[in-house]
Every structure is written in structure tokens, then in C-alpha cells.
Motif scaffolding. Structure first.
Motif, mmCIF file in Angstrom:
data_model
loop_
_atom_site.group_PDB
_atom_site.id
_atom_site.type_symbol
_atom_site.label_atom_id
_atom_site.label_comp_id
_atom_site.label_asym_id
_atom_site.label_seq_id
_atom_site.Cartn_x
_atom_site.Cartn_y
_atom_site.Cartn_z
ATOM 1 N N LEU A 113 0.955 -1.148 0.062
ATOM 2 C CA LEU A 113 0.034 -0.247 0.093
ATOM 3 C C LEU A 113 0.967 1.296 0.106
ATOM 4 N N ILE A 114 1.832 1.479 0.709
ATOM 5 C CA ILE A 114 2.845 2.391 0.958
ATOM 6 C C ILE A 114 3.664 2.454 -0.411
ATOM 7 N N CYS A 115 4.040 1.345 -1.094
ATOM 8 C CA CYS A 115 4.885 1.533 -2.184
ATOM 9 C C CYS A 115 4.042 1.938 -3.450
ATOM 10 N N ARG A 116 2.750 1.834 -3.427
ATOM 11 C CA ARG A 116 1.819 2.099 -4.512
ATOM 12 C C ARG A 116 1.700 3.797 -4.335
ATOM 13 N N HIS A 117 1.590 4.155 -3.138
ATOM 14 C CA HIS A 117 1.457 5.605 -3.201
ATOM 15 C C HIS A 117 2.794 6.642 -3.011
ATOM 16 N N LYS A 137 -5.489 1.965 -7.771
ATOM 17 C CA LYS A 137 -6.098 3.177 -6.778
ATOM 18 C C LYS A 137 -4.813 4.075 -6.447
ATOM 19 N N LEU A 138 -4.154 4.663 -7.375
ATOM 20 C CA LEU A 138 -3.045 5.643 -7.083
ATOM 21 C C LEU A 138 -4.039 6.940 -6.571
ATOM 22 N N GLU A 139 -3.399 7.544 -5.572
ATOM 23 C CA GLU A 139 -3.971 8.751 -5.008
ATOM 24 C C GLU A 139 -2.815 9.705 -5.586
ATOM 25 N N THR A 140 -3.284 10.935 -5.637
ATOM 26 C CA THR A 140 -2.271 12.183 -6.030
ATOM 27 C C THR A 140 -2.498 13.314 -4.972
ATOM 28 N N ARG A 141 -3.176 12.885 -3.943
ATOM 29 C CA ARG A 141 -3.469 13.971 -2.909
ATOM 30 C C ARG A 141 -2.593 13.507 -1.599
ATOM 31 N N SER A 142 -1.742 12.944 -1.795
ATOM 32 C CA SER A 142 -0.804 12.293 -0.699
ATOM 33 C C SER A 142 0.087 13.732 -0.170
ATOM 34 N N GLN A 144 2.629 15.839 -0.153
ATOM 35 C CA GLN A 144 3.725 15.839 -0.925
ATOM 36 C C GLN A 144 5.107 15.844 -0.292
ATOM 37 N N LYS A 145 5.358 16.654 0.722
ATOM 38 C CA LYS A 145 6.675 17.070 1.300
ATOM 39 C C LYS A 145 7.300 15.789 1.788
ATOM 40 N N ILE A 146 6.388 14.942 2.649
ATOM 41 C CA ILE A 146 6.828 13.752 3.278
ATOM 42 C C ILE A 146 6.954 12.608 2.310
ATOM 43 N N LYS A 147 5.995 12.765 1.227
ATOM 44 C CA LYS A 147 6.088 11.847 0.023
ATOM 45 C C LYS A 147 7.686 11.932 -0.559
ATOM 46 N N HIS A 148 7.838 13.136 -0.957
ATOM 47 C CA HIS A 148 8.969 13.399 -1.433
ATOM 48 C C HIS A 148 10.427 13.040 -0.882
ATOM 49 N N LYS A 149 10.428 13.333 0.378
ATOM 50 C CA LYS A 149 11.632 12.868 1.420
ATOM 51 C C LYS A 149 11.699 11.457 1.417
ATOM 52 N N LEU A 150 10.460 10.591 1.403
ATOM 53 C CA LEU A 150 10.447 9.173 1.486
ATOM 54 C C LEU A 150 11.323 8.592 0.135
ATOM 55 N N GLU A 151 10.744 9.429 -1.215
ATOM 56 C CA GLU A 151 11.010 8.646 -2.260
ATOM 57 C C GLU A 151 12.464 9.073 -2.688
ATOM 58 N N ASN A 152 13.096 10.131 -1.954
ATOM 59 C CA ASN A 152 14.616 10.749 -2.429
ATOM 60 C C ASN A 152 15.454 9.973 -1.316
ATOM 61 N N SER A 153 15.141 9.204 -0.232
ATOM 62 C CA SER A 153 15.764 8.666 0.836
ATOM 63 C C SER A 153 16.080 7.307 0.532
ATOM 64 N N MET A 441 4.196 1.231 10.658
ATOM 65 C CA MET A 441 3.642 1.490 8.941
ATOM 66 C C MET A 441 2.451 1.841 8.923
ATOM 67 N N VAL A 442 1.319 1.778 9.809
ATOM 68 C CA VAL A 442 -0.097 2.288 9.995
ATOM 69 C C VAL A 442 0.192 3.725 10.133
ATOM 70 N N ALA A 443 0.994 4.105 11.104
ATOM 71 C CA ALA A 443 1.139 5.643 11.323
ATOM 72 C C ALA A 443 1.596 6.351 9.985
ATOM 73 N N LEU A 444 2.461 5.701 9.226
ATOM 74 C CA LEU A 444 3.141 6.215 8.003
ATOM 75 C C LEU A 444 1.851 6.366 7.020
ATOM 76 N N ILE A 445 0.988 5.133 6.964
ATOM 77 C CA ILE A 445 -0.225 5.131 6.056
ATOM 78 C C ILE A 445 -1.038 6.568 6.507
ATOM 79 N N MET A 446 -1.399 6.608 7.790
ATOM 80 C CA MET A 446 -2.280 7.740 8.115
ATOM 81 C C MET A 446 -1.592 9.062 7.805
#
Length: 782
Positions: A113-117, A137-142, A144-153, A441-446
Motif C-alpha cells: 500500500l505504501i509502495c503504490r502511493h 488506486k493511485l492517489e495524488t493527494r498525498s 507531497q513534502k513527506i512523500k518527496h522525502k521518502l522517495e528521495n531517501s 507502518m500504519v502511522a506512515l499510512i495515516m
């Protein structure tokens, strides 16, 4: 990186992906309340066996040296009540169950679930052949700042992967420890009525039951699924009834334990010893993770109903009754459950308890099989034979090699530890680690997906994280007495999973780097370098783009290819299941007369790869449908009202014509569907030039000829399939590059290749008949 170049065929491919039913349609049918109640009843026999048998040993594990102060029983009971209420009811029932992956639970589901978003998967999974699935079911409302940090770390990606395989390894460990402690604790009750039986006899009976239990796994839980729920219902009614009996007869005053002040008093009075005793109290919620891990068999409402109205109240009654009994007979700690059972009810209770222990074991064994299957499909575990034992429950699988490993491990654990106290030290650590990982992991999803208010996220992490860390710290004090076992086992399994995934990823990237260009294939065919023979070649590769390097190797050694060639890529998608209409994704390598296709076969971690004949039939049927959809007619400019409009083409498939659906290709190469068929991008068809209308009429007259050509092409493919279907698999020997480090050479050249040789190969996984299998040897230096 997009796997498909941005040309006409990409667009047609995306149109094909877009024509499947939407996710809303797929999941439109909701289970009725009657069906939900039926599922709630069935869930008793699948997911509550572990937590339901905890009353057999919780008090004995909490007070291994006896009860020195009767007031401690009130503190212990209060801790049990609030631990079940907070961890199981609030955390799992009200929050975690909703963090499911299309109805499936468990750590692998959270990870997918985390990998898809967020692009945090170590293997690319945001390619067009991934995301164009309704279940994705990709969402675009994540955020963005936290998502960007995750994707670049790189650290974040690696850490997330490590904790996922750690939790998976812990669940496999539960498949060893649950049968050991459940069966041993149930059988131990016989000593309260037969003092002549020693611990050796109890151990022998337990091992015998375990052998029978694992020997019966090949028949599948579906054969006895209907018997599970009634037995567990009887068990819960028994422990609840016996609890009420003891509560009323001995000391109803223990209900004061609902006041949490007794927890504070207990910890003040006992200090360090009270903290250490938390390890025994934690045993009351072992099995809580199973409610989430086995969610795919049922639904959220069913699990919530069964726990709230049956499991929770009966467990509270059972623990309260035992506390009341021990308040009067504190010296009988050691076999509390059986000692507190009335004489008239002893033997029926003993028989049901053994059955309940077996069912509890069955649930965790099946859970271990399920997470191994999920890990294998995510590229994190060596290939093993997975047998689906139930047509009704998707998650019920049997893995022979793993079954024997679990059986031998259970026997060794029982023989080495001998008592439930020592096994309990190991068991609690494994369960608590998984719970703590789930919390994170649930906290990250939240945070990233649900976009929950930061206050509630902080509250969730602080409350449950602190409680679980406190319990874990207590159990780690028993590290030497047995707590080392789950950690050692987890490290061993993590090493296997990590090495396999690392090499699997490197191999994928090697093929990606050394792919064969489409131009090279065209040149081979156009220059008649190879001859064509009747039949269909299915050439397997891990690539989902371009032509795999195995093809050049085949041509260099065997300059003959079949009249129809399909490059097949079996791509695992991090979702539970992929609908059949979305499973096969084709693209044709031009020109069409070469009849060379690329096909991505997408499957989720709970999907089953069918038998060869069924798989061939599905692939060819979808290929024929793809050929039909490729029958397109390009219409010229539709009017002179707008000069720019002359550059636009109308793409109308034969199937879409019958449905009066037209798609417009604009100057940028994208397609859109107009609001009506009488006007295209502002051009009124009624005012179109006579030349354009004449052109449309000519195209309509030619459509029958086009359709005839399509039917001939489909017939050609069908005849080729009936003639012969050959599977070509690359037998790649993976070795480390000569200049690699010694550690890398050990990992790839020795450990990985040892695992690959001793586990199943591709033809076995897909049950490919040897008479139609052609294995091509290659060497990959990674």
C-alpha cells in the motif's frame, strides 16, 4: 521511467487498459448484513484460535514463582483488561483493520500500500503496466513534502524494506511457536487429573499431536473449515461460562480491576518485578495480529462484530473468573485454567481445549504459508511450490517444503524448552515486534495516504508505541531463557529474503541495461536472418519493456523462430489480485506481418498462475482481442472551418464503432472521448466539407475488408497455437562481476546460487510440460 514509448501503440495500449471495468464497478457489490454475520461466525474458527487459547497460560506465565500478594491479582487483571481493550479493540479493530490492501491485511499488504502511493519500492513499480490497474488506486493527494522525502531517501526505502521482511520473518516464527505453546499448554492439563503422567509423557503426547497436525496440512483447512467455527464458539462459551461461575462463586469483587488505579498500585508495589511480569501479561493478546493478517478471508465488519460481541466479553469473563479463583486458592497457580474448571466440566473442557489449540496452530501455520507466498510474489523469497487448498478462501495455501521445516522446528522447540513458560518468553518477543512494526507502518499510512490530522497520528504513535515498547523491553529480559529464539530465526530468514531480493533486483536491472532494441528485431526478420516455422513461441523474461537479451542469444544459436512470437513478462504487482481483464497487456512490434508481440502478464501476491493449457488459452484469447482492437481506421481532416483541425485524426476501433464511441487524437498524441458523436473538438459534423463526408463513406465501405483481414489474422494465431506452443526460459547463471568485493561474490556466487539450485525453477512454478520447454543458458555478470 515509462516502459512504453510515447507513440500510437502506447495510446492504443492505454485505451485497452482503460476499457476494463473500473474499481468502483468491481467492488460495487457489498456483502449483505446476513452475509456479514455469516462471515463473522466463520471468522471465529480462523482467526481467534490463538488469542482464544491464551487463558490456558497467561496467569501461569505472569506468576512463575507463585503469588506473594493477593492484591497483585487485581493489578494483573486490570492490566489484562486494558491491554486487550487498547491494543486489540482500539488499535486493531478500530484503526488497523482499515489499513488493508483491497481487503487483504498483514505486513506485506501495508508495504504494498505504501509502495503504490510513494515510489519507495526497491524495484520500480510505478510503470504504466502497474498503475493502469483498477485495483491499484493511485492517489495524488498525498502529503507531497513527506512523500518527496521518502522517495528521495535511500535509507528510508531500505529501512522500510528491512522492517517488512523482519515482520514477515517474525510471522513465520509464530508459525513455529504458536503450535508449540498451544498444544503443549492444552495437553499439560491432563496432569491435573493424572499425577502419574510426567512432563516427559506430556511432551511425547504433544509431539505426537504436532506430527499429526502437520501431516494433515496437505488436505487443506477447507476440508474442516465448517467444523472450526462451531468448535471455537463452544470453546468461547465454555471459558466465558466457567469464568462467570468462578466469578460468582469465589470473588465477584475482582471486577474492581476495571479501575485502572490498580495498575498503578501493582507497579508501585512490585517495582522491577512488576515490570518483568509484563512479559507474561502480554500473552493475553497473542494472536491479535492474526485478525489483521487473515483479514482477506472475511471483511472488516465481520471481524469487528465477532470480536466485539463474542471474543472480547468471553475473554474478560475468563480472565476475571481465574483471578477470582486464585484470590481464594493462590497456591494453585501453575495450571490455573484446569484447576479452576469444575470437576463435572473438566474432560469436555480438556477435549475442546486440545481442539482449540490445534485450530489456533492451524491459523498461524496457514498465516505463515500466506506471508511466504506474498513475499515470493514480491521477489523477497526463493521460489517454492505453493498449493491452493481451497477454492473458497484465497489465502488458504499449503507449501510442502515449508510445512516440513515448520514441523521439525516445532518438535525441536518443544523438546528443547519442554515447558510453556520458556516458550512463552520467545513467543511474546516475536508477536510484540510484529505489533510494533505494524504501529509504525500504519502511522506512515495515516500520514502519507489517509492525511490524518497530525495530532491523531502523534496520539496513535505515542499511546500504542509506548505500550508495545514497554512490553517488549520486559520480554527482552528473558532473552537468555528463550527470547533469543525468535530473533535468531528472524535474522536467519531475513538473511535469506534479503539476499534473494538483492540479487533478484540486480538481475532485473542487468536485463534492463542489456535489453535488445526493437530495431534489431526488425532487422533480423527483414533480412531473413532467421526462418519462421509454424507454432507459437512464448519467450519468458523479467523485463516489461523492449526485447529481453535472451532473444539475441536464441537467434545466435538457433536461427529459427515460430510464426507467432510473444515475449512474456510475468510481473508481480504489489496488490492482492489483478482482474483477468487487466492481467494481459500487449504491444505489437511493427510491422504487423512479423507477428511479434510483447505481453506483460500482471498478477498480485494472492493470484494463482494457472495450468499451462488454461494459461495458454487465456493469453491467446486476450491476444486475439488485442488484434481486434488494433483494427483502426484513420479518418482525414473533418472540415475546413479550422485549419488546425486538419492535423487531427479520429481513431475509431471496430468494437468502438458498434458502440458509437469515438476517440480523438490531438496534436500532442493524446486521446480523448468527445461529449457527443456529432461534434469533434469544436467542429460541427453537419458543417463538415463534402470531401470529408465522402472520405468517411469510403472508410465505411472499406471497414468490411479490414474486418475480414482481422479475422484472417486471428485465425492464423489460432492455427499457430493449435500447431505447437513452445516455452522458452532463460537459464541464467548469475555471477558477481570480476572486480566485485569478496562479500558480494559470496552472496551472489555461493549463497544465492545455492538457494536457486535447491528451490523450484521457473518451469516447475508454472507447471510447464517438459516436452514443450526449451531452456536457454546464459550468464549474467552483475
Amino acid at each position: 521511467m515509462n516502459s512504453w514509448p510515447n507513440d500510437l501503440h502506447v495510446d492504443s495500449l492505454r485505451l485497452e487498459a482503460g476499457r476494463v471495468p473500473s474499481a468502483n464497478n468491481i467492488h460495487a457489490s457489498k456483502t449483505s448484513w446476513l452475509g456479514t454475520l455469516s462471515l463473522a461466525f466463520q471468522s471465529l474458527g480462523i482467526i481467534y484460535g490463538d488469542i482464544g487459547t491464551s487463558p490456558l497460560y497467561v496467569y501461569d506465565s505472569t506468576f512463575p514463582d507463585g503469588i506473594s500478594n493477593k492484591q497483585d491479582l487485581l493489578g494483573c487483571l486490570s492490566l489484562i483488561i486494558y491491554t486487550i481493550s487498547l491494543i486489540v479493540f482500539v488499535k486493531y479493530i478500530l484503526v488497523v483493520l482499515w489499513a488493508n490492501d483491497n481487503g487483504n491485511g498483514g505486513t506485506c499488504a501495508l508495504y504494498s500500500l505504501i509502495c503504490r502511493h510513494s515510489k519507495v519500492s526497491l524495484i520500480p513499480n510505478h510503470q504504466p503496466e502497474d498503475i493502469e490497474i483498477s485495483h491499484y488506486k493511485l492517489e495524488t493527494r498525498s502529503r507531497q513534502k513527506i512523500k518527496h522525502k521518502l522517495e528521495n531517501s535511500k535509507f528510508a526505502k531500505l529501512f522500510l524494506f528491512i522492517v517488512t521482511i523482519m515482520a514477515t520473518a517474525m510471522v513465520i516464527g509464530d508459525g513455529i511457536l504458536t503450535p508449540s505453546i498451544s498444544v503443549l499448554s492444552a495437553v499439560s492439563g491432563i496432569r491435573t487429573r493424572s499425577s502419574s503422567l510426567g512432563q516427559g509423557a506430556v511432551l511425547g503426547i504433544s509431539i505426537g499431536i504436532l506430527i499429526i497436525l502437520f501431516g494433515a496440512q496437505r488436505f487443506g483447512t477447507d476440508k474442516v473449515a465448517y467444523a472450526f467455527a462451531p468448535i471455537l464458539l463452544v470453546w468461547f462459551l465454555l471459558i466465558g461460562g466457567i469464568g462467570l461461575y468462578n466469578l460468582i462463586k469465589h470473588d465477584i469483587g475482582v471486577l474492581r480491576a476495571f479501575n485502572p488505579k490498580y495498575i498503578v498500585d501493582y507497579m508501585k508495589r512490585n517495582g522491577k518485578e512488576g515490570w518483568i511480569s509484563l512479559g507474561g501479561i502480554f500473552m493475553c493478546i497473542t494472536g491479535a495480529e492474526a485478525m489483521f493478517a487473515d483479514l482477506g478471508h472475511f471483511n472488516v465488519r465481520a471481524v469487528q462484530i465477532s470480536f466485539t460481541f463474542i471474543t472480547f466479553p468471553t475473554l474478560v469473563c475468563a480472565y476475571s473468573g481465574q483471578a477470582a479463583y486464585l484470590r481464594k486458592f493462590p497456591e494453585q497457580i501453575g495450571s490455573t485454567f484446569y484447576n479452576s474448571t469444575p470437576d463435572l466440566m473438566f474432560w469436555p473442557t480438556f477435549a475442546v481445549s486440545v481442539c482449540a489449540a490445534i485450530i489456533a496452530s492451524q491459523a498461524m501455520i496457514s498465516g505463515a504459508y500466506a506471508v511466504i507466498q506474498q513475499s515470493q510474489n514480491l521477489g523477497c523469497f526463493p521460489s517454492v511450490k505453493v498449493i491452493h487448498t481451497s477454492a473458497k478462501y484465497e489465502g488458504q495455501v499449503y507449501i510442502p517444503k515449508v510445512n516440513y521445516f515448520l514441523m521439525i522446528s516445532c518438535i525441536l522447540v518443544c523438546a528443547a524448552f519442554r515447558t510453556t513458560d520458556n516458550i512463552g518468553h520467545a513467543y511474546g518477543i516475536a508477536v510484540c515486534f510484529v505489533m510494533l512494526i505494524t504501529t509504525g507502518m500504519v502511522a506512515l499510512i495515516m500520514l502519507v495516504i489517509w492525511k490524518t490530522n497530525i495530532f491523531w497520528i502523534a496520539l496513535f504513535v505515542v499511546i500504542f508505541g509506548v505500550i508495545e515498547i514497554l512490553y517488549l523491553s520486559s520480554m527482552l529480559t528473558k532473552f537468555i531463557q528463550g527470547g533469543f529464539l525468535p530473533l535468531a530465526l528472524a535474522l536467519f530468514l531475513m538473511a535469506i529474503m534479503g539476499i534473494w531480493h538483492y540479487t533478484h533486483r540486480k538481475r532485473y536491472l542487468f536485463e534492463l541495461k542489456n535489453k535488445v532494441s526493437v530495431e534489431y528485431v526488425r532487422e533480423l526478420v527483414s533480412k531473413r536472418v532467421v526462418s519462421r516455422i509454424p507454432g507459437v513461441s512464448l519467450i519468458y523474461s523479467g523485463l516489461v519493456e523492449e526485447v529481453p537479451p535472451i532473444f539475441a542469444h536464441v537467434i545466435a544459436n538457433i536461427p529459427h523462430i515460430h510464426s507467432v512470437v510473444v515475449f512474456v513478462s510475468m510481473k508481480s504487482i504489489p496488490i492482492s489480485k489483478v482482474a483477468l481483464d487487466e492481467r494481459f497487456l500487449f504491444r505489437q512490434i511493427q510491422p504487423k506481418e512479423y507477428r511479434i508481440f510483447r505481453c506483460v502478464v500482471r498478477y498480485g501476491y494472492n493470484d494463482v498462475i494457472g495450468e499451462p493449457n488454461k494459461f495458454e488459452q487465456q493469453l491467446v484469447e486476450q491476444l486475439k482481442q488485442f488484434i481486434r482492437d488494433q483494427n483502426v481506421t484513420y479518418l482525414g481532416g473533418v472540415g475546413g472551418a479550422d485549419a488546425e483541425q486538419t492535423n487531427n485524426n479520429l481513431l475509431v476501433s471496430s468494437q468502438q464503432q458498434s458502440n458509437n464511441d469515438c476517440f480523438v487524437k490531438d496534436g500532442q498524441g493524446s486521446f480523448s472521448k468527445p461529449a457527443s458523436t456529432s461534434s469533434y473538438q469544436g467542429v460541427d459534423m453537419s458543417r463538415a466539407s463534402s470531401d470529408s463526408i465522402h472520405s468517411l463513406e469510403m472508410d465505411s465501405r472499406n471497414s468490411s475488408q479490414n474486418l475480414q483481414g482481422v479475422e484472417e489474422e486471428i485465425s492464423f494465431v489460432q492455427r499457430a497455437m493449435e500447431k505447437n506452443v513452445v516455452y522458452m526460459l532463460g537459464e541464467a547463471e548469475v555471477v558477481a562481476e570480476p572486480n566485485s568485493t569478496i562479500l558480494k561474490k559470496i552472496v551472489i556466487n555461493h549463497i544465492y546460487n545455492f538457494l536457486r539450485r535447491n528451490f523450484r525453477q521457473g518451469e516447475n512454478l508454472m507447471a510447464i510440460p517438459r516436452s514443450r520447454l526449451l531452456r536457454i543458458g546464459m550468464t549474467y555478470e552483475i
